[in-house]
Design a protein around this motif. Structure first.
Motif, PDB file in Angstrom:
ATOM      1  N   TRP A 178       0.666  -1.281   0.053  1.00  0.00           N
ATOM      2  CA  TRP A 178      -0.055  -0.153   0.072  1.00  0.00           C
ATOM      3  C   TRP A 178       0.843   1.373  -0.153  1.00  0.00           C
ATOM      4  N   ASP A 179       1.930   0.999   0.336  1.00  0.00           N
ATOM      5  CA  ASP A 179       3.009   2.368   0.554  1.00  0.00           C
ATOM      6  C   ASP A 179       3.296   2.906  -0.928  1.00  0.00           C
ATOM      7  N   ILE A 180       3.558   1.926  -1.855  1.00  0.00           N
ATOM      8  CA  ILE A 180       4.004   2.242  -3.108  1.00  0.00           C
ATOM      9  C   ILE A 180       2.616   1.899  -4.158  1.00  0.00           C
ATOM     10  N   THR A 181       1.515   1.441  -3.872  1.00  0.00           N
ATOM     11  CA  THR A 181       0.464   1.204  -4.520  1.00  0.00           C
ATOM     12  C   THR A 181       0.594   0.333  -5.767  1.00  0.00           C
ATOM     13  N   GLU A 182       1.253  -0.581  -5.091  1.00  0.00           N
ATOM     14  CA  GLU A 182       1.608  -1.772  -6.277  1.00  0.00           C
ATOM     15  C   GLU A 182       1.268  -3.425  -5.633  1.00  0.00           C
ATOM     16  N   VAL A 183       0.796  -4.355  -6.546  1.00  0.00           N
ATOM     17  CA  VAL A 183       0.564  -5.490  -6.140  1.00  0.00           C
ATOM     18  C   VAL A 183       1.443  -6.390  -6.845  1.00  0.00           C
ATOM     19  N   ILE A 184       2.263  -7.228  -6.035  1.00  0.00           N
ATOM     20  CA  ILE A 184       3.235  -8.262  -6.923  1.00  0.00           C
ATOM     21  C   ILE A 184       2.634  -9.689  -6.858  1.00  0.00           C
ATOM     22  N   ASN A 185       2.472 -10.020  -8.092  1.00  0.00           N
ATOM     23  CA  ASN A 185       2.081 -11.498  -8.159  1.00  0.00           C
ATOM     24  C   ASN A 185       3.244 -12.457  -7.701  1.00  0.00           C
ATOM     25  N   LEU A 186       3.075 -13.006  -6.752  1.00  0.00           N
ATOM     26  CA  LEU A 186       4.339 -13.965  -6.115  1.00  0.00           C
ATOM     27  C   LEU A 186       4.330 -15.342  -6.917  1.00  0.00           C
ATOM     28  N   SER A 187       3.785 -15.447  -7.895  1.00  0.00           N
ATOM     29  CA  SER A 187       3.987 -16.743  -8.854  1.00  0.00           C
ATOM     30  C   SER A 187       4.813 -16.212  -9.777  1.00  0.00           C
ATOM     31  N   ASP A 188       5.328 -15.167  -9.828  1.00  0.00           N
ATOM     32  CA  ASP A 188       6.150 -14.482 -11.120  1.00  0.00           C
ATOM     33  C   ASP A 188       7.391 -14.068 -10.502  1.00  0.00           C
ATOM     34  N   LYS A 189       8.594 -14.884 -10.689  1.00  0.00           N
ATOM     35  CA  LYS A 189      10.021 -14.469 -10.145  1.00  0.00           C
ATOM     36  C   LYS A 189      10.461 -13.298 -10.747  1.00  0.00           C
ATOM     37  N   HIS A 190       9.974 -12.914 -11.867  1.00  0.00           N
ATOM     38  CA  HIS A 190      10.614 -11.549 -12.543  1.00  0.00           C
ATOM     39  C   HIS A 190      10.018 -10.439 -11.892  1.00  0.00           C
ATOM     40  N   GLU A 191       8.599 -10.582 -11.499  1.00  0.00           N
ATOM     41  CA  GLU A 191       7.876  -9.500 -10.934  1.00  0.00           C
ATOM     42  C   GLU A 191       8.235  -9.253  -9.469  1.00  0.00           C
ATOM     43  N   ILE A 192       8.669 -10.280  -8.816  1.00  0.00           N
ATOM     44  CA  ILE A 192       9.355 -10.268  -7.402  1.00  0.00           C
ATOM     45  C   ILE A 192      10.604  -9.836  -7.242  1.00  0.00           C
ATOM     46  N   LYS A 193      11.581 -10.162  -8.377  1.00  0.00           N
ATOM     47  CA  LYS A 193      13.011  -9.399  -8.538  1.00  0.00           C
ATOM     48  C   LYS A 193      12.536  -7.788  -8.829  1.00  0.00           C
ATOM     49  N   LYS A 194      11.813  -7.439  -9.627  1.00  0.00           N
ATOM     50  CA  LYS A 194      11.652  -5.964  -9.895  1.00  0.00           C
ATOM     51  C   LYS A 194      11.286  -5.433  -8.735  1.00  0.00           C
ATOM     52  N   TYR A 195      10.132  -6.008  -7.789  1.00  0.00           N
ATOM     53  CA  TYR A 195       9.916  -5.286  -6.631  1.00  0.00           C
ATOM     54  C   TYR A 195      11.019  -4.977  -5.563  1.00  0.00           C
ATOM     55  N   ILE A 196      11.866  -6.212  -5.466  1.00  0.00           N
ATOM     56  CA  ILE A 196      12.867  -6.176  -4.640  1.00  0.00           C
ATOM     57  C   ILE A 196      13.851  -5.352  -4.948  1.00  0.00           C
ATOM     58  N   ASN A 197      14.192  -5.009  -6.237  1.00  0.00           N
ATOM     59  CA  ASN A 197      15.127  -4.003  -6.910  1.00  0.00           C
ATOM     60  C   ASN A 197      14.597  -2.558  -6.924  1.00  0.00           C
ATOM     61  N   GLU A 198      13.425  -2.408  -6.438  1.00  0.00           N
ATOM     62  CA  GLU A 198      12.810  -0.948  -6.336  1.00  0.00           C
ATOM     63  C   GLU A 198      12.557  -0.481  -7.663  1.00  0.00           C
ATOM     64  N   GLU A 199      12.092  -1.470  -8.751  1.00  0.00           N
ATOM     65  CA  GLU A 199      11.958  -0.998 -10.056  1.00  0.00           C
ATOM     66  C   GLU A 199      10.374  -0.643 -10.479  1.00  0.00           C
ATOM     67  N   PHE A 200       9.450  -0.498  -9.422  1.00  0.00           N
ATOM     68  CA  PHE A 200       8.129  -0.041  -9.655  1.00  0.00           C
ATOM     69  C   PHE A 200       8.143   1.545  -9.538  1.00  0.00           C
TER      70      PHE A 200
END
Length: 200
Positions: A178-200
């Motif tokens: 909710w802090d960055i208003t993004e939902v991360i699909n946890l079945s998608d490793k690419h999306e998780i990596k993008k989130y962890i690397n602050e790419e949203f």
């Protein structure tokens, strides 16, 4: 502007932690309750829509200095509560410990100098990443994470990616920040990596 917000959140996050967290007790500021929460996959589209509304609201009511002239109230018509998934707290505990987190039974919350013990709540931790679980009738009622952003160590990032992915796959969950208003699909490793690397 986004980098300024990230810096503010990073500093606030450090400020709100109590320095004497130990393996026997842990504290989170009440503002962090379910701010980055695990949610049933069935809520994915609802969360995307709600995050979009919050972004629009933020743009409309921002004063340009990091403050807002109005307050957004989240919708209450969530398609599926995590409690409805009937995840046994004892099963989740074994799963998280198996992933390399250690359990902390005494959880406290509060604000400023006020501090109180949380009922039916435990935490699981590695490094500065903390996962909190509240239970009702032996089932998971709230499931959220703190300290997961602004990681610089690749070893920690890789472990966090693995933990988030395995939680998502096992329980069919997404992560809503909710802090960055993004939902991360946890079945998608690419999306998780993008989130962890602050790419949203």
């Amino acid at each position: 502007m986004l980098s300024k917000i990230k810096t503010i959140i990073k500093n606030l996050s450090g400020f709100c932690k109590i320095e004497n967290n130990t393996k026997s007790s842990i504290y989170f500021h009440e503002d962090f309750f379910s701010q980055v929460e695990f949610c049933p996959y069935e809520n994915l589209e609802y969360l995307r829509a709600e995050n979009f509304k919050i972004k629009e609201f933020s743009e409309e009511y921002s004063d340009g200095n990091g403050l807002f002239t109005s307050v957004y109230v989240r919708e209450e018509n969530i398609p599926k509560l995590i409690y409805e998934k009937q995840i046994l707290s004892s099963e989740l505990e074994l799963f998280l410990i198996d992933l390399g987190l250690f359990k902390i039974e005494n959880v406290f919350t509060g604000y400023g100098s006020h501090k109180e013990k949380c009922k039916n709540t435990v935490a699981y931790k590695f490094e500065r990443i903390e996962i909190f679980v509240t239970s009702k009738n032996d089932y998971v009622n709230d499931f959220f994470i703190t300290g997961n952003r602004f990681q610089n160590d690749d070893v920690i990032k890789n472990k966090l990616e693995d933990i988030l992915f395995k939680i998502g796959i096992k329980y069919n969950l997404v992560l809503n920040d909710w802090d960055i208003t993004e939902v991360i699909n946890l079945s998608d490793k690419h999306e998780i990596k993008k989130y962890i690397n602050e790419e949203f």
